[in-house]
Design an enzyme around this catalytic site. Structure first.
Site, mmCIF file in Angstrom:
data_model
loop_
_atom_site.group_PDB
_atom_site.id
_atom_site.type_symbol
_atom_site.label_atom_id
_atom_site.label_comp_id
_atom_site.label_asym_id
_atom_site.label_seq_id
_atom_site.Cartn_x
_atom_site.Cartn_y
_atom_site.Cartn_z
ATOM 1 N N GLN A 77 0.850 -1.192 0.000
ATOM 2 C CA GLN A 77 0.000 0.000 0.000
ATOM 3 C C GLN A 77 0.885 1.240 0.000
ATOM 4 O OE1 GLN A 77 -3.052 0.186 3.008
ATOM 5 N NE2 GLN A 77 -3.661 2.226 2.379
ATOM 6 N N PHE A 78 1.117 1.784 -1.197
ATOM 7 C CA PHE A 78 2.031 2.918 -1.325
ATOM 8 C C PHE A 78 1.526 4.163 -0.624
ATOM 9 C CE2 PHE A 78 -0.746 4.251 -4.696
ATOM 10 C CZ PHE A 78 -0.539 5.610 -4.832
ATOM 11 N N THR A 79 0.229 4.277 -0.392
ATOM 12 C CA THR A 79 -0.301 5.487 0.239
ATOM 13 C C THR A 79 0.176 5.649 1.681
ATOM 14 O OG1 THR A 79 -2.354 4.378 0.862
ATOM 15 C CG2 THR A 79 -2.340 5.556 -1.251
#
Length: 146
Positions: free
Chosen positions: A78-80
């Site tokens: 999850q890059f966020t």
């Protein structure tokens, strides 16, 4: 590197309408890679997650790890998590590792986790994933690995 751990009764990942991963009692772990992260750092973080004591013992105290209870782990990229959120009304993603590098690091982590802890489940890097879970508690922790 950032890991968001959620103690769950069950969790699953669906991609394009198909369930690709599911666990019963254990940890749903969202992983965010930042610039400068390394495979060694991700391995240490995974080992720490496996030892992190977030499950209740016979007295209800958080003294047991996912390994102690025979639970499972579901890892989801999850890059966020690596977003810059200290200013304004829109997140910035400069701190996040570029996608090609993050994919390589995630695939290395999948290999490491799968060989270290059989039964570990995984999301699909870069996919539009639908994640379902039943949070137990709720119990959620944010871990950073330097």
């Amino acid at each position: 590197m950032i890991a968001l751990l959620q103690r769950v009764n069950h969790a699953g990942v669906t991609v394009s309408g198909s369930m690709i991963a599911h666990i019963d009692r254990g940890l749903l772990v969202f992983i965010g890679f930042e610039r400068g992260d390394t495979a060694d750092r991700s391995h240490r973080l995974f080992d720490r997650i496996m030892r992190y004591r977030v499950f209740g013992d016979e007295n209800g105290r958080m003294n047991l790890s996912v390994r102690d209870i025979g639970g499972r782990v579901l890892l989801v990229s999850q890059f966020t998590l690596a977003a810059e959120t200290s200013r304004g009304n829109r997140p910035g993603f400069d701190p996040a590792m570029p996608p090609d590098e993050a994919r390589e690091l995630y695939e290395d982590l999948v290999s490491y986790a799968g060989s270290t802890v059989p039964g570990t489940a995984f999301g699909e890097f870069g996919a539009d994933m639908k994640v379902t879970l039943e949070n137990d508690g709720p119990v959620t922790f944010l871990l950073r690995q330097q």
